[in-house]
Scaffold this motif. Structure first.
Motif, PDB file in Angstrom:
ATOM      1  N   UNK A 156      -5.513  20.486  20.127  1.00 46.37           N
ATOM      2  CA  UNK A 156      -5.440  21.924  20.010  1.00 46.37           C
ATOM      3  C   UNK A 156      -5.893  22.338  18.598  1.00 46.37           C
ATOM      4  N   UNK A 157      -6.736  23.344  18.522  1.00 44.58           N
ATOM      5  CA  UNK A 157      -7.260  23.830  17.250  1.00 44.58           C
ATOM      6  C   UNK A 157      -6.330  24.899  16.696  1.00 44.58           C
ATOM      7  N   UNK A 158      -5.977  24.742  15.430  1.00 44.87           N
ATOM      8  CA  UNK A 158      -5.120  25.739  14.779  1.00 44.87           C
ATOM      9  C   UNK A 158      -6.001  26.843  14.197  1.00 44.87           C
ATOM     10  N   UNK A 159      -5.690  28.074  14.540  1.00 47.22           N
ATOM     11  CA  UNK A 159      -6.434  29.229  14.048  1.00 47.22           C
ATOM     12  C   UNK A 159      -5.664  29.818  12.871  1.00 47.22           C
ATOM     13  N   UNK A 160      -6.356  29.978  11.753  1.00 47.79           N
ATOM     14  CA  UNK A 160      -5.722  30.499  10.548  1.00 47.79           C
ATOM     15  C   UNK A 160      -6.048  31.975  10.376  1.00 47.79           C
ATOM     16  N   UNK A 161      -5.037  32.757  10.045  1.00 47.50           N
ATOM     17  CA  UNK A 161      -5.181  34.191   9.819  1.00 47.50           C
ATOM     18  C   UNK A 161      -4.705  34.539   8.412  1.00 47.50           C
ATOM     19  N   UNK A 162      -5.285  35.618   7.851  1.00 49.49           N
ATOM     20  CA  UNK A 162      -4.779  36.157   6.586  1.00 49.49           C
ATOM     21  C   UNK A 162      -4.526  37.650   6.767  1.00 49.49           C
TER      22      UNK A 162
END
Length: 64
Positions: free
Chosen positions: A1-7
């Motif tokens: 599973x790919x972790x999606x990073x948000x700011x």
């Protein structure tokens, strides 16, 4: 599973040295990557911003 990073909106504004209102306006006019609303907070996907940096700002400016 790919972790999606948000700011956050605040972090995004700081990254581009722009006011938060300017970022919101650019998103609304389609000249900046779309934000996602998470609860009451706007978040930007880091990968979208990186793509924008590489492709969408070839001349180093956001404004056309």
């Amino acid at each position: 599973m790919v972790k999606v990073e948000f700011i956050s909106l605040q972090e995004t504004a700081k990254r581009y040295s722009l006011d938060e209102k300017t970022i919101r306006r650019l998103v609304q006019t389609g000249r900046f990557p779309a934000a996602r609303k998470m609860g009451r907070v706007l978040r930007f996907r880091v990968s979208d911003l990186e793509h924008f940096d590489e492709k969408g700002r070839a001349d180093g400016r956001i404004y056309n």
